[in-house]
Design a protein around this motif. Structure first.
Motif, PDB file in Angstrom:
ATOM      1  N   HIS A  72       0.836  -1.203   0.000  1.00 59.64           N
ATOM      2  CA  HIS A  72       0.000   0.000   0.000  1.00 59.64           C
ATOM      3  C   HIS A  72       0.873   1.255   0.000  1.00 59.64           C
ATOM      4  CE1 HIS A  72      -3.037   2.940   1.193  1.00 59.64           C
ATOM      5  NE2 HIS A  72      -3.983   2.011   1.032  1.00 59.64           N
ATOM      6  N   ALA A  73       1.893   1.261   0.838  1.00 60.25           N
ATOM      7  CA  ALA A  73       2.764   2.429   0.932  1.00 60.25           C
ATOM      8  C   ALA A  73       3.524   2.671  -0.371  1.00 60.25           C
ATOM      9  CB  ALA A  73       3.741   2.259   2.092  1.00 60.25           C
ATOM     10  N   GLU A  74       4.025   1.588  -0.986  1.00 59.83           N
ATOM     11  CA  GLU A  74       4.772   1.756  -2.229  1.00 59.83           C
ATOM     12  C   GLU A  74       3.854   2.204  -3.367  1.00 59.83           C
ATOM     13  OE1 GLU A  74       8.083   1.511  -5.013  1.00 59.83           O
ATOM     14  OE2 GLU A  74       7.660   2.155  -2.943  1.00 59.83           O
ATOM     15  N   ALA A  75       2.660   1.648  -3.441  1.00 62.93           N
ATOM     16  CA  ALA A  75       1.727   2.082  -4.483  1.00 62.93           C
ATOM     17  C   ALA A  75       1.378   3.550  -4.311  1.00 62.93           C
ATOM     18  CB  ALA A  75       0.460   1.223  -4.448  1.00 62.93           C
ATOM     19  N   ASP A  76       1.128   3.982  -3.083  1.00 66.30           N
ATOM     20  CA  ASP A  76       0.795   5.387  -2.857  1.00 66.30           C
ATOM     21  C   ASP A  76       1.978   6.290  -3.175  1.00 66.30           C
ATOM     22  OD1 ASP A  76      -1.765   4.763  -2.167  1.00 66.30           O
ATOM     23  OD2 ASP A  76      -1.543   5.181  -0.020  1.00 66.30           O
ATOM     24  N   ARG A  77       3.178   5.820  -2.866  1.00 70.41           N
ATOM     25  CA  ARG A  77       4.367   6.622  -3.201  1.00 70.41           C
ATOM     26  C   ARG A  77       4.483   6.820  -4.703  1.00 70.41           C
ATOM     27  NH1 ARG A  77       9.505   6.457  -4.879  1.00 70.41           N
ATOM     28  NH2 ARG A  77       9.480   4.217  -5.353  1.00 70.41           N
ATOM     29  N   VAL A  78       4.275   5.749  -5.454  1.00 75.03           N
ATOM     30  CA  VAL A  78       4.393   5.827  -6.909  1.00 75.03           C
ATOM     31  C   VAL A  78       3.262   6.668  -7.501  1.00 75.03           C
ATOM     32  CG1 VAL A  78       4.356   4.464  -9.040  1.00 75.03           C
ATOM     33  CG2 VAL A  78       5.694   3.687  -7.067  1.00 75.03           C
ATOM     34  N   ILE A  79       2.057   6.518  -6.979  1.00 71.70           N
ATOM     35  CA  ILE A  79       0.938   7.347  -7.439  1.00 71.70           C
ATOM     36  C   ILE A  79       1.249   8.820  -7.204  1.00 71.70           C
ATOM     37  CG2 ILE A  79      -1.455   7.985  -6.921  1.00 71.70           C
ATOM     38  CD1 ILE A  79      -1.950   4.953  -6.412  1.00 71.70           C
ATOM     39  N   ASN A  80       1.741   9.145  -6.035  1.00 72.43           N
ATOM     40  CA  ASN A  80       2.090  10.533  -5.735  1.00 72.43           C
ATOM     41  C   ASN A  80       3.205  11.029  -6.650  1.00 72.43           C
ATOM     42  OD1 ASN A  80       1.822  12.934  -3.936  1.00 72.43           O
ATOM     43  ND2 ASN A  80       3.938  12.415  -3.417  1.00 72.43           N
ATOM     44  N   TYR A  81       4.170  10.165  -6.930  1.00 75.92           N
ATOM     45  CA  TYR A  81       5.269  10.493  -7.849  1.00 75.92           C
ATOM     46  C   TYR A  81       4.723  10.846  -9.226  1.00 75.92           C
ATOM     47  CZ  TYR A  81       9.851   9.726 -10.146  1.00 75.92           C
ATOM     48  OH  TYR A  81      11.016   9.848 -10.866  1.00 75.92           O
ATOM     49  N   LEU A  82       3.766  10.048  -9.706  1.00 75.81           N
ATOM     50  CA  LEU A  82       3.241  10.257 -11.056  1.00 75.81           C
ATOM     51  C   LEU A  82       2.365  11.490 -11.172  1.00 75.81           C
ATOM     52  CD1 LEU A  82       2.474   6.687 -12.445  1.00 75.81           C
ATOM     53  CD2 LEU A  82       4.337   8.241 -13.028  1.00 75.81           C
ATOM     54  N   ARG A  83       1.960  12.056 -10.072  1.00 77.03           N
ATOM     55  CA  ARG A  83       1.237  13.329 -10.144  1.00 77.03           C
ATOM     56  C   ARG A  83       2.101  14.403 -10.781  1.00 77.03           C
ATOM     57  NH1 ARG A  83      -0.866  14.790  -4.372  1.00 77.03           N
ATOM     58  NH2 ARG A  83      -1.714  16.546  -5.561  1.00 77.03           N
ATOM     59  N   GLN A  84       3.418  14.204 -10.757  1.00 72.46           N
ATOM     60  CA  GLN A  84       4.342  15.165 -11.372  1.00 72.46           C
ATOM     61  C   GLN A  84       4.495  14.932 -12.873  1.00 72.46           C
ATOM     62  OE1 GLN A  84       5.298  17.467  -9.102  1.00 72.46           O
ATOM     63  NE2 GLN A  84       4.065  16.174  -7.718  1.00 72.46           N
ATOM     64  N   PHE A  85       3.854  13.870 -13.400  1.00 68.39           N
ATOM     65  CA  PHE A  85       3.962  13.540 -14.827  1.00 68.39           C
ATOM     66  C   PHE A  85       2.558  13.323 -15.400  1.00 68.39           C
ATOM     67  CE2 PHE A  85       7.938  12.252 -12.873  1.00 68.39           C
ATOM     68  CZ  PHE A  85       8.887  12.748 -13.756  1.00 68.39           C
ATOM     69  N   PRO A  86       1.814  14.402 -15.593  1.00 68.38           N
ATOM     70  CA  PRO A  86       0.434  14.260 -16.095  1.00 68.38           C
ATOM     71  C   PRO A  86       0.403  13.492 -17.418  1.00 68.38           C
ATOM     72  CG  PRO A  86       0.842  16.509 -15.350  1.00 68.38           C
ATOM     73  CD  PRO A  86       2.172  15.811 -15.340  1.00 68.38           C
ATOM     74  N   GLY A  87      -0.545  12.577 -17.523  1.00 69.79           N
ATOM     75  CA  GLY A  87      -0.700  11.793 -18.739  1.00 69.79           C
ATOM     76  C   GLY A  87       0.060  10.487 -18.749  1.00 69.79           C
ATOM     77  N   THR A  88       0.955  10.282 -17.795  1.00 69.22           N
ATOM     78  CA  THR A  88       1.702   9.030 -17.725  1.00 69.22           C
ATOM     79  C   THR A  88       0.819   7.921 -17.173  1.00 69.22           C
ATOM     80  OG1 THR A  88       3.829  10.149 -17.447  1.00 69.22           O
ATOM     81  CG2 THR A  88       3.693   7.870 -16.687  1.00 69.22           C
ATOM     82  N   VAL A  89       0.878   6.753 -17.815  1.00 69.60           N
ATOM     83  CA  VAL A  89       0.083   5.603 -17.394  1.00 69.60           C
ATOM     84  C   VAL A  89       0.819   4.836 -16.301  1.00 69.60           C
ATOM     85  CG1 VAL A  89      -0.955   3.420 -18.160  1.00 69.60           C
ATOM     86  CG2 VAL A  89      -0.938   5.408 -19.693  1.00 69.60           C
ATOM     87  N   LEU A  90       0.077   4.397 -15.300  1.00 70.48           N
ATOM     88  CA  LEU A  90       0.620   3.502 -14.280  1.00 70.48           C
ATOM     89  C   LEU A  90       0.241   2.077 -14.666  1.00 70.48           C
ATOM     90  CD1 LEU A  90       1.937   2.857 -11.541  1.00 70.48           C
ATOM     91  CD2 LEU A  90      -0.308   3.263 -10.475  1.00 70.48           C
ATOM     92  N   THR A  91       1.243   1.252 -15.019  1.00 66.33           N
ATOM     93  CA  THR A  91       0.958  -0.139 -15.336  1.00 66.33           C
ATOM     94  C   THR A  91       1.263  -1.012 -14.120  1.00 66.33           C
ATOM     95  OG1 THR A  91       3.168  -0.375 -16.340  1.00 66.33           O
ATOM     96  CG2 THR A  91       1.329   0.085 -17.814  1.00 66.33           C
ATOM     97  N   LEU A  92       0.396  -1.997 -13.904  1.00 65.94           N
ATOM     98  CA  LEU A  92       0.517  -2.898 -12.770  1.00 65.94           C
ATOM     99  C   LEU A  92       0.871  -4.285 -13.270  1.00 65.94           C
ATOM    100  CD1 LEU A  92      -2.656  -1.859 -10.719  1.00 65.94           C
ATOM    101  CD2 LEU A  92      -0.366  -0.837 -10.673  1.00 65.94           C
ATOM    102  N   VAL A  93       1.964  -4.841 -12.752  1.00 72.26           N
ATOM    103  CA  VAL A  93       2.405  -6.184 -13.113  1.00 72.26           C
ATOM    104  C   VAL A  93       2.607  -6.977 -11.837  1.00 72.26           C
ATOM    105  CG1 VAL A  93       4.182  -7.573 -14.223  1.00 72.26           C
ATOM    106  CG2 VAL A  93       3.517  -5.377 -15.222  1.00 72.26           C
ATOM    107  N   GLN A  94       1.926  -8.099 -11.715  1.00 68.92           N
ATOM    108  CA  GLN A  94       2.100  -8.937 -10.541  1.00 68.92           C
ATOM    109  C   GLN A  94       3.306  -9.855 -10.714  1.00 68.92           C
ATOM    110  OE1 GLN A  94      -0.771 -12.059  -9.796  1.00 68.92           O
ATOM    111  NE2 GLN A  94      -0.677 -11.702  -7.588  1.00 68.92           N
ATOM    112  N   HIS A  95       4.118  -9.983  -9.685  1.00 67.85           N
ATOM    113  CA  HIS A  95       5.210 -10.949  -9.707  1.00 67.85           C
ATOM    114  C   HIS A  95       4.637 -12.349  -9.921  1.00 67.85           C
ATOM    115  CE1 HIS A  95       7.669  -8.142  -6.835  1.00 67.85           C
ATOM    116  NE2 HIS A  95       7.632  -7.687  -8.072  1.00 67.85           N
ATOM    117  N   ALA A  96       5.180 -13.076 -10.875  1.00 72.09           N
ATOM    118  CA  ALA A  96       4.732 -14.460 -11.082  1.00 72.09           C
ATOM    119  C   ALA A  96       5.187 -15.325  -9.921  1.00 72.09           C
ATOM    120  CB  ALA A  96       5.282 -14.998 -12.394  1.00 72.09           C
ATOM    121  N   GLY A  97       4.345 -16.290  -9.523  1.00 70.92           N
ATOM    122  CA  GLY A  97       4.698 -17.205  -8.451  1.00 70.92           C
ATOM    123  C   GLY A  97       5.433 -18.420  -8.982  1.00 70.92           C
ATOM    124  N   PRO A  98       5.768 -19.355  -8.118  1.00 68.77           N
ATOM    125  CA  PRO A  98       6.477 -20.563  -8.541  1.00 68.77           C
ATOM    126  C   PRO A  98       5.584 -21.562  -9.266  1.00 68.77           C
ATOM    127  CG  PRO A  98       6.017 -20.656  -6.191  1.00 68.77           C
ATOM    128  CD  PRO A  98       5.602 -19.292  -6.654  1.00 68.77           C
TER     129      PRO A  98
END
Length: 258
Positions: free
Chosen positions: A72-98
């Motif tokens: 949660h903290a890392e996602a919010d940090r990145v979301i806040n970071y991207l507020r400085q780059f209007p129009g940039t897409v946030l892509t979500l990739v889940q780590h693959a498991g074993p």
């Protein structure tokens, strides 16, 4: 994809992307190095090369029914970071498991996390898109998996970022999937694959990227198309491979949308 070699060499990555004819980049957060906490420094680096931050990839585990405190903290940090780059897409990739054990529960958990992050991004004016991948342990890999994912995303908050190579690796037709889920598409990745399932250079595999480009043009897609290559050649010499992919894009794909 050579993370260890290029982890904190963003200036070099930008120079190579620009020389290949690219208009922007989509790094994973870890590739930004010290600039991952300094948006002004990233903007300055991009401006020097005349590039845009087309998208930024957040890759986390998202195994539980809700985000961990750290996620949660890392996602919010990145979301806040991207507020400085209007129009940039946030892509979500889940780590693959074993493996793919407990598939239904893991898929439901991932969707809950995707939608939660997407909602918070939306509230900050950021477009969010989920990018499924194709390692053996990925929980969104087959046609049935894609149905679960793309019917389970909340379209108010979270779109779809198709990757043509990962679609093909999962035994599907990339063009068919893109047509089927076109209303959800917010971002696109091109990656090519041989018929034997090995990654290859763009234009040398079995995926008809020209036809897909024409379809996206004809349906008024106006987002980014990012090119990736995960072949052995790309691992060994990513700079040369990037230049070759750029040449193919300029010669074969750009005329389609000119």
């Amino acid at each position: 994809m050579s993370y260890d070699k290029y982890r904190d060499r963003l200036d070099h990555i930008l120079s190579v992307a620009r020389s290949a004819g690219g208009a922007g980049i989509e790094p994973e957060v870890c590739m930004l190095g010290s600039r991952s906490r300094d948006p002004e420094a990233l903007r300055d680096a991009l401006d020097r090369e005349g590039l845009k931050l087309g998208a930024l990839c957040l890759s986390l585990g998202w195994r539980l029914g809700k985000e961990t405190d750290e996620e949660h903290a890392e996602a919010d940090r990145v979301i806040n970071y991207l507020r400085q780059f209007p129009g940039t897409v946030l892509t979500l990739v889940q780590h693959a498991g074993p493996d793919r054990s407990g598939l239904a529960e893991r898929q439901a958990n991932a969707l809950a996390n995707f939608n939660a992050v997407g909602r918070r991004a939306f509230e900050q004016g950021i477009v969010c898109a989920v990018h499924p991948n194709s390692p053996a342990g990925s929980i969104f890999r087959t046609r049935d998996d894609y149905g679960v994912l793309l019917e389970g995303l909340d379209p108010r908050y979270c779109g779809y970022a198709p990757d043509t190579g990962h679609i093909a690796k999962g035994g599907m037709d990339a063009g068919e999937i893109i047509r089927a889920y076109r209303p959800l598409i917010r971002h696109v990745h091109y990656k090519d694959m041989d018929k034997d399932g090995s990654w290859t250079a763009l234009g040398q595999g079995c995926i008809d990227h020209k036809a897909i480009t024409r379809y996206l043009r004809d349906t008024d897609y106006d987002g980014w198309i990012m090119v990736e290559e995960e072949s052995a050649a790309a691992e060994a010499d990513p700079d040369r491979v990037t230049a070759a992919n750029g040449e193919y894009v300029t010669r074969a794909l750009k005329p389609i949308i000119a």
